[in-house]
Design a protein around this motif. Structure first.
Motif, PDB file in Angstrom:
ATOM      1  N   GLY A  87      16.617  -5.823  -9.568  1.00 53.96           N
ATOM      2  CA  GLY A  87      16.552  -7.028 -10.388  1.00 53.96           C
ATOM      3  C   GLY A  87      15.446  -7.965  -9.931  1.00 53.96           C
ATOM      4  O   GLY A  87      14.718  -8.532 -10.754  1.00 53.96           O
ATOM      5  N   LEU A  88      15.303  -8.124  -8.609  1.00 57.41           N
ATOM      6  CA  LEU A  88      14.242  -8.978  -8.085  1.00 57.41           C
ATOM      7  C   LEU A  88      12.874  -8.406  -8.406  1.00 57.41           C
ATOM      8  O   LEU A  88      11.943  -9.144  -8.765  1.00 57.41           O
ATOM      9  N   GLU A 102      12.032  -6.499 -10.927  1.00 58.86           N
ATOM     10  CA  GLU A 102      11.753  -6.683 -12.349  1.00 58.86           C
ATOM     11  C   GLU A 102      11.409  -8.135 -12.660  1.00 58.86           C
ATOM     12  O   GLU A 102      10.445  -8.423 -13.382  1.00 58.86           O
ATOM     13  N   ARG A 103      12.198  -9.049 -12.083  1.00 63.33           N
ATOM     14  CA  ARG A 103      11.989 -10.471 -12.364  1.00 63.33           C
ATOM     15  C   ARG A 103      10.627 -10.946 -11.897  1.00 63.33           C
ATOM     16  O   ARG A 103       9.868 -11.562 -12.665  1.00 63.33           O
ATOM     17  N   PHE A 104      10.286 -10.661 -10.648  1.00 59.37           N
ATOM     18  CA  PHE A 104       9.052 -11.207 -10.103  1.00 59.37           C
ATOM     19  C   PHE A 104       7.824 -10.424 -10.554  1.00 59.37           C
ATOM     20  O   PHE A 104       6.724 -10.988 -10.637  1.00 59.37           O
ATOM     21  N   SER A 105       7.986  -9.165 -10.879  1.00 59.45           N
ATOM     22  CA  SER A 105       6.867  -8.418 -11.442  1.00 59.45           C
ATOM     23  C   SER A 105       6.499  -8.959 -12.816  1.00 59.45           C
ATOM     24  O   SER A 105       5.315  -9.094 -13.156  1.00 59.45           O
ATOM     25  N   SER A 106       7.529  -9.294 -13.615  1.00 55.66           N
ATOM     26  CA  SER A 106       7.243  -9.834 -14.948  1.00 55.66           C
ATOM     27  C   SER A 106       6.637 -11.229 -14.843  1.00 55.66           C
ATOM     28  O   SER A 106       5.734 -11.595 -15.611  1.00 55.66           O
ATOM     29  N   LEU A 107       7.098 -12.034 -13.868  1.00 56.19           N
ATOM     30  CA  LEU A 107       6.520 -13.359 -13.671  1.00 56.19           C
ATOM     31  C   LEU A 107       5.062 -13.239 -13.212  1.00 56.19           C
ATOM     32  O   LEU A 107       4.187 -13.985 -13.683  1.00 56.19           O
ATOM     33  N   TRP A 139       3.030 -12.421 -16.239  1.00 58.01           N
ATOM     34  CA  TRP A 139       2.857 -13.609 -17.083  1.00 58.01           C
ATOM     35  C   TRP A 139       1.761 -14.508 -16.521  1.00 58.01           C
ATOM     36  O   TRP A 139       0.855 -14.933 -17.244  1.00 58.01           O
ATOM     37  N   PRO A 173       8.846 -10.933 -21.399  1.00 60.64           N
ATOM     38  CA  PRO A 173      10.166 -11.273 -20.857  1.00 60.64           C
ATOM     39  C   PRO A 173      10.225 -12.645 -20.183  1.00 60.64           C
ATOM     40  O   PRO A 173      11.309 -13.199 -20.017  1.00 60.64           O
ATOM     41  N   GLN A 174       9.085 -13.206 -19.802  1.00 57.07           N
ATOM     42  CA  GLN A 174       9.065 -14.539 -19.198  1.00 57.07           C
ATOM     43  C   GLN A 174       8.878 -15.649 -20.225  1.00 57.07           C
ATOM     44  O   GLN A 174       8.698 -16.812 -19.867  1.00 57.07           O
TER      45      GLN A 174
END
Length: 220
Positions: free
Chosen positions: A15-16, A18-23, A26, A61-62
């Motif tokens: 989850g981390l 995915e979250r920070f890769s997408s950020l 962005w 996603p962001q």
């Protein structure tokens, strides 16, 4: 039990990632966007800015839009481009301006240190604006402003012109004067969702007239 804990740990780590890769993606795309804009004439750059932002808001996603709003999204509404609201201005030291501290949700308190005033907006717009340095890791220049459209034709909390931590920066001319194009004024993320906490424009940066350029109310 060990297997369950391991699987839970793997899920959290994924989850981390995915979250920070997408950020990261962005931020990279926004940085690339502003780099491209700086190499373009004003209105051409503005058209590109609108196109790329619409795509990011719709697909990424962001995006500050909820999943439901993304499905209905047709584009960010903006005033028509006005070349008279593009300025190249000098800066002078900020005097008699207080440091501002604002709550930034999970990021804690954000400190905005006034360090410069524009020199060239008083005659066309009725007032000079304060530039702030965001005192956090790395720091960055921040220029929010308010005007008479707020709460009627645009977001009540004001709009942003510069936020160099997020790469929102139109650059400068060969003499070091800032390019401030109000056609690129945009809303803070908190205008779209209560999940975001954003610093709003301080009273000292409220312009007396209506700036009908940049982002405005009503997502099409």
């Amino acid at each position: 039990m060990g297997d369950i804990i391991d699987r839970a740990g793997d899920t959290a780590a994924s989850g981390l990632l995915e979250r920070f890769s997408s950020l990261h993606d962005w931020r990279r795309q926004v940085a690339d966007l502003y780099a491209a804009i700086r190499a373009m004439p004003g209105e051409e750059g503005w058209e590109h800015w609108r196109s790329v932002r619409d795509r990011l808001f719709r697909e990424h996603p962001q995006s500050p839009l909820s999943t439901t709003r993304r499905a209905q999204f047709r584009g960010i509404d903006c005033f028509a481009y006005d070349p008279a609201l593009r300025f190249t201005v000098a800066t002078v030291p900020a005097r008699e301006r207080e440091t501002i501290r604002v709550e930034a949700g999970k990021d804690g308190t954000m400190t905005l240190l006034p360090f410069a005033l524009t020199d060239g907006l008083a005659q066309p717009l009725g007032k000079e604006l304060t530039l702030y340095w965001i005192e956090s890791y790395g720091g960055g220049v921040f220029l929010p402003f308010g005007d008479a459209t707020n709460g009627r034709e645009s977001f009540a909390g004001g709009r942003y012109l510069l936020d160099t931590i997020k790469s929102a920066d139109l650059g400068s001319d060969g003499a070091g004067r800032l390019i401030l194009d109000f056609n690129f004024a945009y809303y803070p993320s908190c205008a779209y969702s209560e999940a975001w906490v954003c610093p709003l424009s301080p009273p000292e940066n409220r312009l007396p007239g209506a700036i009908r350029a940049g982002e405005r109310d009503a997502i099409r």
